[in-house]
Design a protein around this motif. Structure first.
Motif, short mmCIF file in Angstrom:
data_model
loop_
_atom_site.label_atom_id
_atom_site.label_comp_id
_atom_site.label_asym_id
_atom_site.label_seq_id
_atom_site.Cartn_x
_atom_site.Cartn_y
_atom_site.Cartn_z
N SER A 169 82.52 -3.57 34.87
CA SER A 169 81.16 -3.44 35.40
C SER A 169 80.62 -4.76 35.94
O SER A 169 79.49 -4.81 36.40
CB SER A 169 80.23 -2.89 34.33
N PRO B 153 83.84 -4.24 43.37
CA PRO B 153 83.03 -3.13 42.87
C PRO B 153 83.36 -2.77 41.43
O PRO B 153 84.41 -3.12 40.90
CB PRO B 153 83.40 -2.00 43.82
N ASP B 154 82.44 -2.01 40.82
CA ASP B 154 82.71 -1.42 39.50
C ASP B 154 83.94 -0.52 39.63
O ASP B 154 84.17 0.11 40.67
CB ASP B 154 81.55 -0.55 39.04
N GLU C 182 83.69 2.24 42.75
CA GLU C 182 82.47 2.59 43.47
C GLU C 182 82.51 1.95 44.86
O GLU C 182 82.56 0.74 44.99
CB GLU C 182 81.24 2.11 42.71
N SER C 183 82.46 2.79 45.87
CA SER C 183 82.48 2.32 47.25
C SER C 183 81.04 2.15 47.73
O SER C 183 80.40 3.09 48.14
CB SER C 183 83.21 3.33 48.13
N LYS C 184 80.57 0.90 47.66
CA LYS C 184 79.17 0.63 48.01
C LYS C 184 78.97 0.48 49.51
O LYS C 184 77.89 0.65 50.01
CB LYS C 184 78.68 -0.63 47.30
N ASN C 185 80.00 0.14 50.22
CA ASN C 185 79.89 0.02 51.67
C ASN C 185 81.28 0.12 52.29
O ASN C 185 82.28 0.09 51.60
CB ASN C 185 79.20 -1.30 52.06
N GLU D 124 78.61 5.59 46.11
CA GLU D 124 77.61 4.75 45.46
C GLU D 124 76.65 5.62 44.66
O GLU D 124 76.38 6.76 45.01
CB GLU D 124 76.84 3.96 46.51
N GLY D 125 76.16 5.07 43.57
CA GLY D 125 75.22 5.80 42.74
C GLY D 125 75.77 6.12 41.36
O GLY D 125 75.07 6.64 40.50
N GLY E 189 77.51 3.67 39.61
CA GLY E 189 77.91 2.35 39.15
C GLY E 189 77.62 2.16 37.67
O GLY E 189 76.91 2.95 37.05
#
Length: 169
Positions: free
Chosen positions: A17, A32-33, A82-85, A110-111, A113
């Motif tokens: 995390s 990412p996480d 987690e794919s944030k972008n 995303e969301g 995490g």
């Protein structure tokens, strides 16, 4: 005599995390996480209908799409991040962690995490009807940047911070 039904033994085996912001001597944006799911059984298992969420999310709001038509082989571990972008692809995730091409890595939206201040991860199977119908669940405290949290292979107990010699991934 009835033929015994073999089942897979799924477990959450690693969680990150708060990744490091150091890549050797260079400062970089942390990765990412992620979390790892391991099938300790010998049989392959289709994960369609499975879902996961963090400790504050519930079963009904949990992510399911990442498991659609996904088969985890007996003895296999799969990493989920987690794919944030768009800059974080499966290939860039593999490069960040030095993973080979045979390690299965899947991105989830995303969301979902995981908090660096302590969190948990919940995994439900397709037959779950309430929050308590868990396949596996892990909780962890405040993250140490650059260290994931894993299980002790001798006891199966979750909550061991990784070092360069204890990572399971």
């Amino acid at each position: 005599l009835p033929v015994p039904i073999a089942t897979a033994q799924l477990a959450i085996t690693e969680v990150m995390s708060s990744s490091s912001i150091n890549f050797g001597t260079q400062l970089v944006t942390g990765g990412p996480d992620f979390w790892e799911l391991t099938n300790f059984g010998t049989n392959d298992m289709n994960l369609t209908g499975y879902r996961f969420n963090d400790v504050e999310g519930g079963r009904l709001q949990a992510e399911t799409n990442v498991f659609y038509n996904l088969v985890i082989r007996g003895g296999e571990s799969i990493l989920f991040f987690e794919s944030k972008n768009a800059a974080i692809s499966v290939d860039s995730f593999r490069a960040w962690w030095g993973l080979n091409a045979t390690q299965r890595v899947l991105a989830y939206p995303e969301g979902y995490g995981l908090s660096v201040d302590g969190d948990g991860l919940r995994l439900w199977g397709p037959a779950a009807v309430d929050e308590g119908d868990l396949i596996d669940s892990v909780d962890f405290g405040v993250a140490t940047q650059g260290h994931s949290i894993t299980y002790d292979p001798m006891t199966g107990e979750f909550g061991v911070p990784t070092t360069m010699t204890t990572s399971t991934g």
